[in-house]
Design a protein around this motif. Structure first.
Motif, PDB file in Angstrom:
ATOM      1  N   CYS A 287       0.842  -1.203   0.000  1.00 41.25           N
ATOM      2  CA  CYS A 287       0.000   0.000   0.000  1.00 41.25           C
ATOM      3  C   CYS A 287       0.874   1.249   0.000  1.00 41.25           C
ATOM      4  CB  CYS A 287      -0.868   0.042   1.254  1.00 41.25           C
ATOM      5  SG  CYS A 287      -2.012  -1.334   1.373  1.00 41.25           S
ATOM      6  N   GLY A 288       0.366   2.309  -0.591  1.00 36.79           N
ATOM      7  CA  GLY A 288       1.045   3.609  -0.538  1.00 36.79           C
ATOM      8  C   GLY A 288       2.471   3.507  -1.072  1.00 36.79           C
ATOM      9  N   SER A 334       5.852  -4.241   3.067  1.00 31.76           N
ATOM     10  CA  SER A 334       5.254  -3.377   4.091  1.00 31.76           C
ATOM     11  C   SER A 334       6.313  -2.974   5.106  1.00 31.76           C
ATOM     12  CB  SER A 334       4.116  -4.131   4.797  1.00 31.76           C
ATOM     13  OG  SER A 334       3.656  -3.410   5.909  1.00 31.76           O
ATOM     14  N   GLN A 335       6.464  -1.687   5.328  1.00 34.17           N
ATOM     15  CA  GLN A 335       7.382  -1.213   6.361  1.00 34.17           C
ATOM     16  C   GLN A 335       6.991  -1.831   7.692  1.00 34.17           C
ATOM     17  OE1 GLN A 335       8.835   0.492   9.629  1.00 34.17           O
ATOM     18  NE2 GLN A 335       6.790   1.272   9.219  1.00 34.17           N
ATOM     19  N   SER A 336       5.739  -1.643   8.069  1.00 35.49           N
ATOM     20  CA  SER A 336       5.278  -2.062   9.399  1.00 35.49           C
ATOM     21  C   SER A 336       5.020  -3.559   9.489  1.00 35.49           C
ATOM     22  CB  SER A 336       3.983  -1.336   9.740  1.00 35.49           C
ATOM     23  OG  SER A 336       2.975  -1.684   8.801  1.00 35.49           O
ATOM     24  N   THR A 339       0.102  -3.576   8.049  1.00 31.05           N
ATOM     25  CA  THR A 339      -0.941  -2.925   7.244  1.00 31.05           C
ATOM     26  C   THR A 339      -2.017  -3.950   6.885  1.00 31.05           C
ATOM     27  OG1 THR A 339       0.604  -1.303   6.422  1.00 31.05           O
ATOM     28  CG2 THR A 339      -1.335  -1.688   5.063  1.00 31.05           C
ATOM     29  N   THR A 342      -2.356  -5.341   3.297  1.00 33.01           N
ATOM     30  CA  THR A 342      -1.195  -6.121   2.845  1.00 33.01           C
ATOM     31  C   THR A 342      -1.153  -7.470   3.559  1.00 33.01           C
ATOM     32  OG1 THR A 342      -0.083  -4.000   2.573  1.00 33.01           O
ATOM     33  CG2 THR A 342       1.296  -5.962   2.444  1.00 33.01           C
ATOM     34  N   ALA A 386       5.471   9.789   7.089  1.00 34.01           N
ATOM     35  CA  ALA A 386       5.824   9.632   5.674  1.00 34.01           C
ATOM     36  C   ALA A 386       7.047   8.717   5.558  1.00 34.01           C
ATOM     37  CB  ALA A 386       6.126  10.988   5.068  1.00 34.01           C
ATOM     38  N   ALA A 387       6.903   7.660   4.796  1.00 33.38           N
ATOM     39  CA  ALA A 387       8.004   6.698   4.647  1.00 33.38           C
ATOM     40  C   ALA A 387       9.105   7.283   3.764  1.00 33.38           C
ATOM     41  CB  ALA A 387       7.465   5.419   4.021  1.00 33.38           C
ATOM     42  N   GLN A 394      13.417  -0.983   0.881  1.00 36.75           N
ATOM     43  CA  GLN A 394      12.582  -1.945   0.129  1.00 36.75           C
ATOM     44  C   GLN A 394      13.099  -2.105  -1.300  1.00 36.75           C
ATOM     45  OE1 GLN A 394       8.779  -0.013   0.551  1.00 36.75           O
ATOM     46  NE2 GLN A 394       8.439  -0.803   2.609  1.00 36.75           N
ATOM     47  N   LEU A 464       2.982  11.362  -4.148  1.00 35.47           N
ATOM     48  CA  LEU A 464       2.339  10.976  -2.879  1.00 35.47           C
ATOM     49  C   LEU A 464       2.985  11.716  -1.706  1.00 35.47           C
ATOM     50  CD1 LEU A 464       0.414   9.124  -1.210  1.00 35.47           C
ATOM     51  CD2 LEU A 464       2.311   7.545  -1.030  1.00 35.47           C
ATOM     52  N   LYS A 465       4.320  11.753  -1.729  1.00 32.82           N
ATOM     53  CA  LYS A 465       5.022  12.367  -0.598  1.00 32.82           C
ATOM     54  C   LYS A 465       4.684  13.847  -0.502  1.00 32.82           C
ATOM     55  CE  LYS A 465       6.390   9.750   1.029  1.00 32.82           C
ATOM     56  NZ  LYS A 465       6.776   8.383   1.350  1.00 32.82           N
ATOM     57  N   GLU A 468       1.120  14.295   0.740  1.00 32.31           N
ATOM     58  CA  GLU A 468       0.992  13.838   2.116  1.00 32.31           C
ATOM     59  C   GLU A 468       1.513  14.858   3.132  1.00 32.31           C
ATOM     60  OE1 GLU A 468       3.350  10.344   2.599  1.00 32.31           O
ATOM     61  OE2 GLU A 468       2.492   9.837   4.537  1.00 32.31           O
ATOM     62  N   VAL A 587      -1.164   1.259   9.187  1.00 32.97           N
ATOM     63  CA  VAL A 587      -2.617   1.315   8.983  1.00 32.97           C
ATOM     64  C   VAL A 587      -3.220  -0.074   9.219  1.00 32.97           C
ATOM     65  CG1 VAL A 587      -4.423   2.029   7.388  1.00 32.97           C
ATOM     66  CG2 VAL A 587      -2.222   3.182   7.355  1.00 32.97           C
TER      67      VAL A 587
HETATM   68  C1  F6R Z   1       3.479   7.270   2.652  1.00 37.38           C
HETATM   69  C2  F6R Z   1       3.329   6.177   3.587  1.00 37.38           C
HETATM   70  C3  F6R Z   1       2.216   5.227   3.389  1.00 37.38           C
HETATM   71  C4  F6R Z   1       2.683   3.796   3.697  1.00 37.38           C
HETATM   72  C5  F6R Z   1       1.493   2.829   3.610  1.00 37.38           C
HETATM   73  C6  F6R Z   1       1.926   1.390   3.806  1.00 37.38           C
HETATM   74  O1  F6R Z   1       4.584   8.060   2.954  1.00 37.38           O
HETATM   75  O2  F6R Z   1       4.094   6.059   4.513  1.00 37.38           O
HETATM   76  O3  F6R Z   1       1.682   5.333   2.113  1.00 37.38           O
HETATM   77  O4  F6R Z   1       3.670   3.459   2.773  1.00 37.38           O
HETATM   78  O5  F6R Z   1       0.552   3.166   4.578  1.00 37.38           O
HETATM   79  O6  F6R Z   1       2.520   1.192   5.048  1.00 37.38           O
HETATM   80  P1  F6R Z   1       3.387  -0.088   5.332  1.00 37.38           P
HETATM   81  O7  F6R Z   1       4.603  -0.002   4.502  1.00 37.38           O
HETATM   82  O8  F6R Z   1       3.668  -0.053   6.798  1.00 37.38           O
HETATM   83  O9  F6R Z   1       2.551  -1.263   4.942  1.00 37.38           O
END
Ligand code: F6R
Length: 590
Positions: A287-288, A334-336, A339, A342, A386-387, A394, A464-465, A468, A587
């Motif tokens: 996502c995102g 996914s960073q987190s 999500t 995901t 903001a990632a 990634q 997006l950045k 955001e 999220v």
């Molecule tokens: C944008 C941002 C979001 C995340 C998205 C997915 O700067 O941070 O778009 O990339 O919510 O989050 P993760 O990577 O945690 O699944």
């Protein structure tokens, strides 16, 4: 998406909970609250606004038990009343997640005489626990959560009982072990520096937390054992250092993110190789910003391995009844790792027989429990909503995955090119001056990011950045598509930012620059291709020069440029880039 923390122990719960909420604030910041127990009596403090709003009310609070919440509103607008905790009778609750059947539960509870104060879905949890309470808080929580549909990480306390009862389902929750004190929180960074050992609760788990110990049960209240692990979050890495914002600090950490991700890949290379043997189709999802990395992953796999690859947002992918077929691999990025879309896309892929590869910065996240193989992104804790550095991590991880799929040795020539990138990323972070372009963007009606192929993938990330963190409208667009509609929006009040890192496609994108400029639009060019600046010097208003590198690795430096433009624009407009309005990190709800 909402952060919760609980504490039972020898220190003042008000201090521990407040500090924990500050650390969790990136998960939501429209309101915050806490409940404290001392001598069996509960005090609730909750306010609209950021966590620091609570500070003035905590001066004289001392407590041995506390639960706290920082909110990202889903049901009910941000307000004092809708802030957590919510109480019913002697029960007080904080909740992260969404209770999907809350309307029917609420209706039934009201007809049984319950008095609701808020518009939230979460308040039903407090009323249900109160209704089921027959002298045992743990049993009441276990019974209440059986009624809930949706997702929850919740904690409940009851006046007069020196314990916290926590439960989770599809929302993250960890327990922290101390000496004469124990903790519960949404994530490890909340406990960084105060608690060295943690365990990750599983779906359906219920935990009883007191100052003296922790018991964990399954949904039928049978004791279960969960592994106790070191807390991976290190407190020193969580400060701002000399940076005014986490976004800038984390952009400066891009070189380490790429370098450490590369290093970490060696530990998983063999496992990945064997999991991917026989794979004949690859689907990237996220996502995102993670989806924007997916767009690059697709290009890597198709270019290096010549295997068909797709990229799709997880929220679309999971609801389109996807076909997997034999030999499919799904890369969930996914960073987190939490999500919701995901995680569910990965679950669906697994159920459909696909190999699932998690590419994540959080090695104890839900995604890692579903995946066949976990490819680590070693960006370190990312606090800014903001990632930035997680995206570049990634991209580096996906580059190595694609080489592996292609059967290439990651120590070969392409792998060696990646080894040079941390230095080039450092050069980009240090040398790019985005100030003048940010000034132009700050006064623009719309900002468009354009590019072809891999540059297009970075263009959507840039757009997006900027949206955001600065709240300026715009779009990321394929440069070749401009003339098929979007050109109608271009005038003197718009800025178009072109990314050109592929010499073979430079001429094509230069045509798009001409099309914009001849309609009176302002143009800026981000490039490392020889001759572009010379050819466009009388056309474009600004140039950002990137370090020269292989075109496939250019996103690692062009992303730094677009993310810096977004950062500078936000700061110029007086926005807080770390906590953009209406947003939160991680999220965990749909
Ligand atoms: C944008 C941002 C979001 C995340 C998205 C997915 O700067 O941070 O778009 O990339 O919510 O989050 P993760 O990577 O945690 O699944």
């Amino acid at each position: 998406m909402c952060g919760i923390i609980g504490y039972a122990g020898k220190n003042n719960a008000a201090d521990v909970v407040y500090k924990g909420l500050k650390r969790l604030e990136y998960r939501g910041y429209d309101s915050a609250g806490a409940a404290f127990m001392l001598g069996g009596k509960i005090t609730v403090i909750k306010k609209e606004g950021k966590v620091e709003t609570l500070a003035q009310y905590l001066n004289n609070v001392s407590a041995d038990i506390g639960i706290g919440h920082t909110r990202w509103a889903t049901h009910g607008k941000p307000s004092d009343i809708n802030a957590h905790p919510h109480s019913a009778g002697a029960i007080t609750v904080v909740h992260n997640g969404i209770i999907e059947n809350y309307s029917e539960l609420k209706e039934r509870l009201i007809s049984d005489g319950a008095d609701f104060l808020s518009d939230t879905d979460s308040e039903v949890a407090a009323h249900l626990i109160n209704e089921f309470y027959k002298g045992d808080l743990t049993a009441a929580v276990a019974q209440a959560v059986k009624m809930l549909k949706g997702s929850y990480a919740l904690m409940a306390i009851r006046a007069g009982e020196s314990k916290i009862v926590a439960a989770r389902y599809k929302s993250p929750l960890i327990v922290g072990y101390g000496n004469g004190e124990n903790f519960c929180a949404s994530d490890e960074p909340a406990l960084a520096g105060i608690c060295e050992k943690v365990c990750v609760l599983e779906d359906g788990d219920i935990a009883e937390i007191t100052a003296d110990g922790v018991n964990i049960y399954n949904g039928n209240l049978q004791l279960v054992i969960r592994s106790v692990l070191p807390n991976l979050a290190v407190s020193e890495s969580l400060g701002l250092g000399d940076c005014p914002h986490y976004m800038l600090k984390e952009l400066r950490e891009v070189p380490q993110s790429v370098q450490f991700t590369h290093k970490a890949f060696y530990g998983v290379e063999e496992k990945l190789k064997s999991a991917l043997s026989g794979v004949n189709r690859v689907i990237f999802t996220g996502c995102g910003t993670a989806y924007h990395a997916a767009l690059i992953g697709k290009r890597y796999v198709e270019s290096f391995a010549r295997i068909p690859a797709e990229a799709e947002t997880a929220g679309e992918f999971r609801y389109k009844n996807p076909v997997f077929g034999a030999g499919a691999a799904v890369f969930a990025i996914s960073q987190s790792g939490e999500t919701a879309d995901t995680v569910e896309a990965a679950r669906l892929a697994k159920a459909g027989g696909a190999k699932v590869v998690a590419v994540t910065n959080c090695l104890r996240s839900e995604l890692t429990r579903i995946a066949d193989v976990v490819v680590p992104v070693a960006a370190g804790v990312e606090i800014c909503v903001a990632a930035t550095k997680s995206y570049t991590g990634q991209v580096a991880a996906l580059y190595l995955c694609a080489l592996t799929l292609a059967g290439e040795d990651i120590g070969g020539w392409r792998g060696k090119l990646l080894l040079k990138m941390p230095e080039l990323c450092k050069k980009a972070v240090e040398s790019i001056d985005a100030g003048a372009l940010a000034q132009l963007c700050a006064s623009a009606r719309g900002v468009y990011f354009l590019g072809r192929d891999i540059d297009y993938a970075v263009a959507v990330e840039g757009s997006l950045k900027l949206k955001e963190v600065s709240y300026i409208a715009g779009e990321g667009y394929p440069a070749g598509e401009l003339k098929h509609g979007t050109l109608a929006l271009i005038d003197g009040k718009t800025v178009s930012i072109f990314i050109i890192t592929d010499g073979g496609l430079a001429g094509k994108t230069e045509n798009a620059v001409e099309q914009v400029v001849s309609r009176g639009g302002k143009a800026a060019v981000i490039t490392n291709v020889d001759g572009v600046e010379e050819r466009l010097k009388d056309k474009a208003d600004y140039f950002i020069k990137l370090p020269e590198c292989d075109k496939y690795l250019s996103p690692l430096v062009s992303a730094v440029a677009v993310q810096l433009i977004a950062y500078r624009t936000a700061v110029m407009l007086g926005r807080d880039p770390d906590k953009p309005r209406n947003l939160a990190k991680s999220v965990t709800v749909e």
